[in-house]
Design a protein around this motif. Structure first.
Motif, PDB file in Angstrom:
ATOM      1  N   ASN A 269      12.393  -9.568  10.103  1.00  0.00           N
ATOM      2  CA  ASN A 269      13.431  -8.871   9.347  1.00  0.00           C
ATOM      3  C   ASN A 269      13.325  -9.190   7.859  1.00  0.00           C
ATOM      4  O   ASN A 269      13.388  -8.302   7.003  1.00  0.00           O
ATOM      5  CB  ASN A 269      14.810  -9.261   9.878  1.00  0.00           C
ATOM      6  N   PHE A 270      13.167 -10.463   7.533  1.00  0.00           N
ATOM      7  CA  PHE A 270      12.985 -10.847   6.131  1.00  0.00           C
ATOM      8  C   PHE A 270      11.739 -10.178   5.556  1.00  0.00           C
ATOM      9  O   PHE A 270      11.763  -9.627   4.446  1.00  0.00           O
ATOM     10  CB  PHE A 270      12.838 -12.365   6.014  1.00  0.00           C
ATOM     11  N   LEU A 271      10.641 -10.232   6.300  1.00  0.00           N
ATOM     12  CA  LEU A 271       9.378  -9.707   5.800  1.00  0.00           C
ATOM     13  C   LEU A 271       9.433  -8.191   5.650  1.00  0.00           C
ATOM     14  O   LEU A 271       8.903  -7.629   4.684  1.00  0.00           O
ATOM     15  CB  LEU A 271       8.259 -10.117   6.760  1.00  0.00           C
ATOM     16  N   ALA A 272      10.089  -7.500   6.576  1.00  0.00           N
ATOM     17  CA  ALA A 272      10.194  -6.048   6.498  1.00  0.00           C
ATOM     18  C   ALA A 272      10.968  -5.621   5.259  1.00  0.00           C
ATOM     19  O   ALA A 272      10.561  -4.695   4.536  1.00  0.00           O
ATOM     20  CB  ALA A 272      10.868  -5.507   7.758  1.00  0.00           C
ATOM     21  N   HIS A 273      12.086  -6.274   4.997  1.00  0.00           N
ATOM     22  CA  HIS A 273      12.867  -5.935   3.811  1.00  0.00           C
ATOM     23  C   HIS A 273      12.089  -6.223   2.529  1.00  0.00           C
ATOM     24  O   HIS A 273      12.130  -5.443   1.577  1.00  0.00           O
ATOM     25  CB  HIS A 273      14.187  -6.696   3.816  1.00  0.00           C
ATOM     26  N   ALA A 274      11.412  -7.362   2.503  1.00  0.00           N
ATOM     27  CA  ALA A 274      10.646  -7.712   1.308  1.00  0.00           C
ATOM     28  C   ALA A 274       9.548  -6.683   1.061  1.00  0.00           C
ATOM     29  O   ALA A 274       9.316  -6.249  -0.075  1.00  0.00           O
ATOM     30  CB  ALA A 274      10.040  -9.108   1.468  1.00  0.00           C
ATOM     31  N   HIS A 276       9.541  -3.584   2.055  1.00  0.00           N
ATOM     32  CA  HIS A 276      10.197  -2.335   1.637  1.00  0.00           C
ATOM     33  C   HIS A 276      10.572  -2.390   0.158  1.00  0.00           C
ATOM     34  O   HIS A 276      10.365  -1.430  -0.585  1.00  0.00           O
ATOM     35  CB  HIS A 276      11.436  -2.132   2.499  1.00  0.00           C
ATOM     36  N   CYS A 277      11.115  -3.533  -0.282  1.00  0.00           N
ATOM     37  CA  CYS A 277      11.509  -3.675  -1.688  1.00  0.00           C
ATOM     38  C   CYS A 277      10.300  -3.604  -2.614  1.00  0.00           C
ATOM     39  O   CYS A 277      10.411  -3.197  -3.766  1.00  0.00           O
ATOM     40  CB  CYS A 277      12.240  -5.006  -1.889  1.00  0.00           C
ATOM     41  N   GLU A 278       9.149  -4.014  -2.106  1.00  0.00           N
ATOM     42  CA  GLU A 278       7.933  -3.992  -2.921  1.00  0.00           C
ATOM     43  C   GLU A 278       7.355  -2.581  -3.012  1.00  0.00           C
ATOM     44  O   GLU A 278       6.443  -2.329  -3.810  1.00  0.00           O
ATOM     45  CB  GLU A 278       6.898  -4.943  -2.313  1.00  0.00           C
ATOM     46  N   GLY A 279       7.881  -1.649  -2.200  1.00  0.00           N
ATOM     47  CA  GLY A 279       7.396  -0.279  -2.259  1.00  0.00           C
ATOM     48  C   GLY A 279       6.290   0.031  -1.286  1.00  0.00           C
ATOM     49  O   GLY A 279       5.705   1.125  -1.329  1.00  0.00           O
TER      50      GLY A 279
END
Length: 322
Positions: A269-274, A276-279
């Motif tokens: 979950n942490f890695l997926a959001h990160a 996503h935020c990176e584009g």
């Protein structure tokens, strides 16, 4: 499955159903049995868990959250007063009751110490104390208890997450300080573990937890895609290293057989959001698909916090209605 929408958009409440048991089917079954007073199934579950300390901590924590746990485990202790597993689970339940304001915190501390005395090698009673003091205790207590857990199990997943969350809350007014102690701790901890350990994701967790603190303090946007916190050079380096680790972990032969982590969805979950935020939308979508119904709205939401509440509070603050 596409990534979650930005924080400014609404989603139906039903999509936020989040079971802290994650995909542990044996735990779900034992929890259901305990709710009906069948504590023998919990006894069998914990006995089978043995010294898989991460799984034992996860299972005790989830079972202890249930309102009926205390009453049924007291019945277990009456039937088997020498059961160390019953003492440990009762201590965890006392901690959760104290965190909900239903129990005196000192009574919970006493229960944890008594359980720890029964099983000196078990980090689980110390994890319960760490859960309590992470919210109610002084910082020196949190550090001491983390050391107690780590002394018994150096790679304890949940304990490291709790420590990161507490450290991230230091000096909220310091802003995006690249030298903040939460980053040093995460880097140090990740370097101490084997290459296949899920704790390799700790630097991403630290970045997300610090973002939680800064967004709450108002120095960062509550929309992660609009926040400079996720576009810095350091953030990109952290995300790339962790994502590359996960790709290797997912590759056949990358992880030792039988090492599926009980809280793997938390890391994802942490890695997926990160990501996503990176584009990196395609990679993020693949990660969110792997998480399925366990994906949360906010980068910092995981089973220790209700994701719907975290999302609602952040969205209200972003819209100026808090």
């Amino acid at each position: 499955m596409s990534p979650p929408p930005p924080l400014g958009r609404s989603r139906k409440r039903a999509s936020h159903v989040f079971d802290a048991a994650l995909d542990d089917a044996e735990l779900v079954a034992a929890r259901a049995a305990l709710a009906q007073g069948r504590w023998t199934e919990v006894r069998e579950l914990l006995a089978a868990t043995g010294d898989d300390w991460d799984r034992r901590g996860h299972r005790c924590d989830v079972l202890a959250r249930e309102p009926s746990t205390t009453a049924w485990i007291r019945d277990w202790r009456l039937a088997e007063p020498e059961s160390a597993d019953a003492a440990v689970l009762l201590a965890h339940a006392a901690v959760h009751r104290a965190l909900r304001g239903k129990e005196r915190s000192e009574k919970a501390r006493t229960a944890c110490r008594e359980a720890a005395a029964r099983v000196p090698a078990d980090p689980t009673p110390w994890l319960a104390l760490l859960l309590l003091e992470r919210s109610l205790g002084h910082e020196e207590d949190v550090v001491r208890l983390f050391d107690e857990v780590r002394h018994r199990h150096p790679e304890h997943h949940h304990a490291h997450y709790l420590m990161l969350a507490r450290l991230a809350e230091r000096r909220p007014g310091a802003g995006q300080d690249p030298l903040h102690e939460v980053y040093d701790f995460a880097t140090w901890a990740a370097e101490q573990v084997p290459a296949h350990s899920p704790l390799a994701v700790l630097p991403v967790v630290a970045h997300a937890e610090r973002y939680r603190v800064l967004a709450t303090a108002g120095s960062e946007s509550h929309d992660p895609l609009a926040s400079g916190h996720w576009s810095s050079r350091r953030a990109r380096q952290v995300m790339k290293a962790s994502f590359d680790w996960w790709l290797e972990w997912e590759t056949p032969g990358g992880a030792p057989a039988g090492t599926a982590h009980p809280r793997a969805f938390v890391d994802l979950n942490f890695l997926a959001h990160a990501t996503h935020c990176e584009g990196r939308s395609a990679e993020a979508a693949a990660l969110f698909h792997r998480i399925g119904r366990y994906a949360t709205e906010a980068p910092w939401s995981y089973p220790d916090r209700d994701p719907h509440e975290a999302y609602t509070a952040a969205r209200a603050a972003a819209l100026g209605t808090a």
